[in-house]
Design an enzyme around this catalytic site. Structure first.
Site, PDB file in Angstrom:
ATOM      1  N   ILE A  45       0.837  -1.208   0.000  1.00 24.43           N
ATOM      2  CA  ILE A  45       0.000   0.000   0.000  1.00 24.43           C
ATOM      3  C   ILE A  45       0.870   1.255   0.000  1.00 24.43           C
ATOM      4  CG2 ILE A  45      -1.744   1.317   1.270  1.00 24.43           C
ATOM      5  CD1 ILE A  45      -2.837  -1.396   2.265  1.00 24.43           C
ATOM      6  N   CYS A  46       1.936   1.260   0.768  1.00 24.10           N
ATOM      7  CA  CYS A  46       2.822   2.434   0.830  1.00 24.10           C
ATOM      8  C   CYS A  46       3.512   2.671  -0.506  1.00 24.10           C
ATOM      9  CB  CYS A  46       3.851   2.274   1.941  1.00 24.10           C
ATOM     10  SG  CYS A  46       3.111   2.241   3.588  1.00 24.10           S
ATOM     11  N   THR A  47       3.894   1.598  -1.184  1.00 24.98           N
ATOM     12  CA  THR A  47       4.525   1.732  -2.496  1.00 24.98           C
ATOM     13  C   THR A  47       3.520   2.278  -3.511  1.00 24.98           C
ATOM     14  OG1 THR A  47       6.097  -0.032  -2.020  1.00 24.98           O
ATOM     15  CG2 THR A  47       5.736   0.502  -4.344  1.00 24.98           C
TER      16      THR A  47
END
Length: 152
Positions: A45-47
């Site tokens: 999700i962060c990527t």
């Protein structure tokens, strides 16, 4: 005490991806800024969130705004993350969680994860939007809408 809409952003310092000192006063209070806190480099999700900010970065800069990502990852981790995903914006290492604490970013998932919160700040350094959602890609849409309203 957590920052609220209408509050002025407190000044902060941290190391950027090159290990250099970043001082918020060089940007905050001079132009609109999107400051987004995320849990961890190289997680799915962060990527996706970082790559979405990357893909829309020109839209932000065309409106005169800057984007800053903040997590507790190390400078080395940020450097690798930024290089691998060609991130054109500043990533700050908040390994001691001082910035997260200064902003009052809450934890997510029953306190197990650092929170994912985006702050949109006007050119006077005043918070105009706080968006708190575990869904990373929603942050870009909300932040861009908010920046467009600020400059129109």
């Amino acid at each position: 005490m957590a920052l609220q809409v209408g509050d002025k952003i407190p000044s902060f310092k941290a190391k950027n991806t090159d290990g250099e000192d970043f001082d918020s006063v060089t940007i905050v209070g001079k132009k609109p800024v999107v400051i987004y806190f995320y849990p961890k480099d190289n997680t799915s999700i962060c990527t996706a969130q970082a790559c979405s900010f990357r893909d829309q970065y020109e839209a932000f800069t065309d409106l005169g705004a800057e984007v800053i990502g903040v997590s507790s990852d190390s400078v080395a981790s940020h450097k690798d993350f930024a290089k691998e995903h060609q991130l054109p914006f500043v990533l700050l290492s908040d390994s001691d969680k001082k910035i997260r604490t200064l902003f009052g970013v809450p934890s997510a998932l029953f306190g197990l994860l650092p929170g994912r919160v985006t702050y949109v700040v006007d050119k006077k350094g005043v918070v105009q939007l706080i968006f708190n959602s575990i869904k990373g890609q929603n942050h870009i849409v909300k932040a861009l809408e908010s920046i467009k309203k600020l400059v129109s």
